[in-house]
Design a protein around this motif. Structure first.
Motif, PDB file in Angstrom:
ATOM      1  N   HIS A  74       0.829  -1.205   0.000  1.00  0.00           N
ATOM      2  CA  HIS A  74       0.000   0.000   0.000  1.00  0.00           C
ATOM      3  C   HIS A  74       0.867   1.260   0.000  1.00  0.00           C
ATOM      4  CE1 HIS A  74      -3.285   2.700   0.939  1.00  0.00           C
ATOM      5  NE2 HIS A  74      -2.705   3.070   2.060  1.00  0.00           N
ATOM      6  N   THR A  77       2.566   1.829  -3.398  1.00  0.00           N
ATOM      7  CA  THR A  77       1.666   2.295  -4.445  1.00  0.00           C
ATOM      8  C   THR A  77       1.056   3.645  -4.094  1.00  0.00           C
ATOM      9  OG1 THR A  77      -0.082   0.922  -3.456  1.00  0.00           O
ATOM     10  CG2 THR A  77       1.106   0.002  -5.326  1.00  0.00           C
ATOM     11  N   ARG A  79      -0.339   4.883  -1.499  1.00  0.00           N
ATOM     12  CA  ARG A  79      -1.549   4.904  -0.659  1.00  0.00           C
ATOM     13  C   ARG A  79      -2.828   5.210  -1.460  1.00  0.00           C
ATOM     14  NH1 ARG A  79       2.561   7.364   2.340  1.00  0.00           N
ATOM     15  NH2 ARG A  79       3.039   6.303   4.311  1.00  0.00           N
ATOM     16  N   ALA A  82      -6.504   2.192  -0.467  1.00  0.00           N
ATOM     17  CA  ALA A  82      -6.780   1.830   0.930  1.00  0.00           C
ATOM     18  C   ALA A  82      -7.986   0.909   1.043  1.00  0.00           C
ATOM     19  CB  ALA A  82      -6.990   3.091   1.759  1.00  0.00           C
ATOM     20  N   MET A  85      -7.047  -2.688   0.003  1.00  0.00           N
ATOM     21  CA  MET A  85      -6.134  -3.325   0.950  1.00  0.00           C
ATOM     22  C   MET A  85      -6.827  -3.652   2.273  1.00  0.00           C
ATOM     23  SD  MET A  85      -3.597  -3.613  -0.919  1.00  0.00           S
ATOM     24  CE  MET A  85      -3.219  -2.924  -2.535  1.00  0.00           C
ATOM     25  N   SER A  86      -7.754  -2.803   2.702  1.00  0.00           N
ATOM     26  CA  SER A  86      -8.468  -3.081   3.949  1.00  0.00           C
ATOM     27  C   SER A  86      -9.395  -4.279   3.780  1.00  0.00           C
ATOM     28  CB  SER A  86      -9.256  -1.852   4.415  1.00  0.00           C
ATOM     29  OG  SER A  86     -10.292  -1.524   3.496  1.00  0.00           O
ATOM     30  N   ASP A 242       2.787   1.656   7.965  1.00  0.00           N
ATOM     31  CA  ASP A 242       2.162   2.893   7.502  1.00  0.00           C
ATOM     32  C   ASP A 242       1.417   3.545   8.659  1.00  0.00           C
ATOM     33  OD1 ASP A 242       1.093   4.932   6.000  1.00  0.00           O
ATOM     34  OD2 ASP A 242      -0.537   3.710   5.184  1.00  0.00           O
ATOM     35  N   LEU A 247      -5.684   3.563   5.400  1.00  0.00           N
ATOM     36  CA  LEU A 247      -5.601   2.121   5.613  1.00  0.00           C
ATOM     37  C   LEU A 247      -5.579   1.760   7.098  1.00  0.00           C
ATOM     38  CD1 LEU A 247      -5.362  -0.712   4.435  1.00  0.00           C
ATOM     39  CD2 LEU A 247      -2.879  -0.428   4.439  1.00  0.00           C
TER      40      LEU A 247
END
Length: 268
Positions: A74, A77, A79, A82, A85-86, A242, A247
């Motif tokens: 994440h 890339t 961010r 999000a 990814m979540s 992060d 995220l």
């Protein structure tokens, strides 16, 4: 490099009263590098759906390493993804919960522990699926922006080292607690150990009950506590990679909602 170092790494080193498994730590780093590479391949092949495949199948192997790799990806890339990814982190949690259930069924032929674990298992799965349905717009977004793989490395050594450090510190603390406080110490160890590897704690708890060294309810609570801690620990591993952005907030919210259902059930 991995093959060259393999025979040079000792099995254990002595740290005070504890034999510290240094080779196992090395193996954890290799595992996370392998998972990172699998993440790279899946997202390269399946584009925007790649994180979901990776989250679910990676979660069966090691959900902590999977989410750590997702968080690093994440950041690489910029961010931008999000939501995806979540959702992948939710898939990883669901796979981890199911895997622990499989471990219990395979190792406990009496069926005693699974009888107590079924309700927490159902709560975690139901809430996890509900969160996926709430966010289903992200999953169905087939026209969304593609992930640019040119800016991503297939091997993330920094992420692997951070993950191994967190894993070993938590494991070390859980071993000390288990050795110092007997049954109550085992529950404390399950809590801290769940932040490192709930699968390992689940295996120890079930085998302890089967061998007669751990009482039934201690084993049951150990499995439930470790699994719940493993749902919450995704926030820790995302934070390590992060500390800002959407995220971390999304993963923290999803993890707390899933874990809250089990905590309420246990308290009741």
């Amino acid at each position: 490099l991995i093959l060259f170092l393999w025979p040079l790494v000792p099995q254990n080193i002595q740290i005070g009263p504890v034999q510290f498994p240094i080779f196992q730590t090395y193996w954890i780093i290799v595992l996370l590098l392998s998972i990172s590479f699998a993440n790279y391949l899946l997202i390269k092949k399946y584009k925007h759906r790649g994180p979901y495949f990776f989250g679910f199948f990676g979660g069966f192997v090691n959900s902590e390493a999977t989410v750590s790799s997702l968080a690093e990806f994440h950041v690489k890339t910029e961010r931008k993804f999000a939501g995806r990814m979540s959702l992948a982190a939710i898939f990883a949690n669901l796979a981890m919960v199911l895997r622990n259930g499989v471990i219990v069924v395979l190792l406990d032929s009496t069926g005693e522990i699974i009888g107590y674990y079924l309700i927490p298992l159902g709560i975690l799965i139901a809430i996890g699926i509900a969160r996926l349905l709430v966010e289903r717009g992200d999953i169905q977004d087939t026209t969304g922006q593609a992930i640019d793989m040119r800016i991503v490395s297939p091997f993330e050594f920094g992420a692997a080292l951070r993950f191994a450090a967190i894993f070993r510190i938590v494991s070390f603390v859980s071993i000390l607690m288990r050795d110092a406080f007997s049954d109550f110490g085992f529950l404390l160890a399950a809590l801290f150990g769940g932040f490192a590897s709930s699968g390992a704690v689940t295996t120890i708890a079930v085998l302890g009950w089967v061998s007669g060294s751990i009482p039934l309810m201690t084993a049951v609570y150990g499995v439930i506590i470790a699994t719940t801690a493993a749902v919450l620990n995704k926030t820790l591993y995302v934070y390590a990679a992060d500390r800002e952005g959407m995220l971390l907030r999304r993963v923290a919210k999803d993890s707390m909602i899933m874990a809250a259902g089990v905590v309420i059930y246990v308290l009741a």
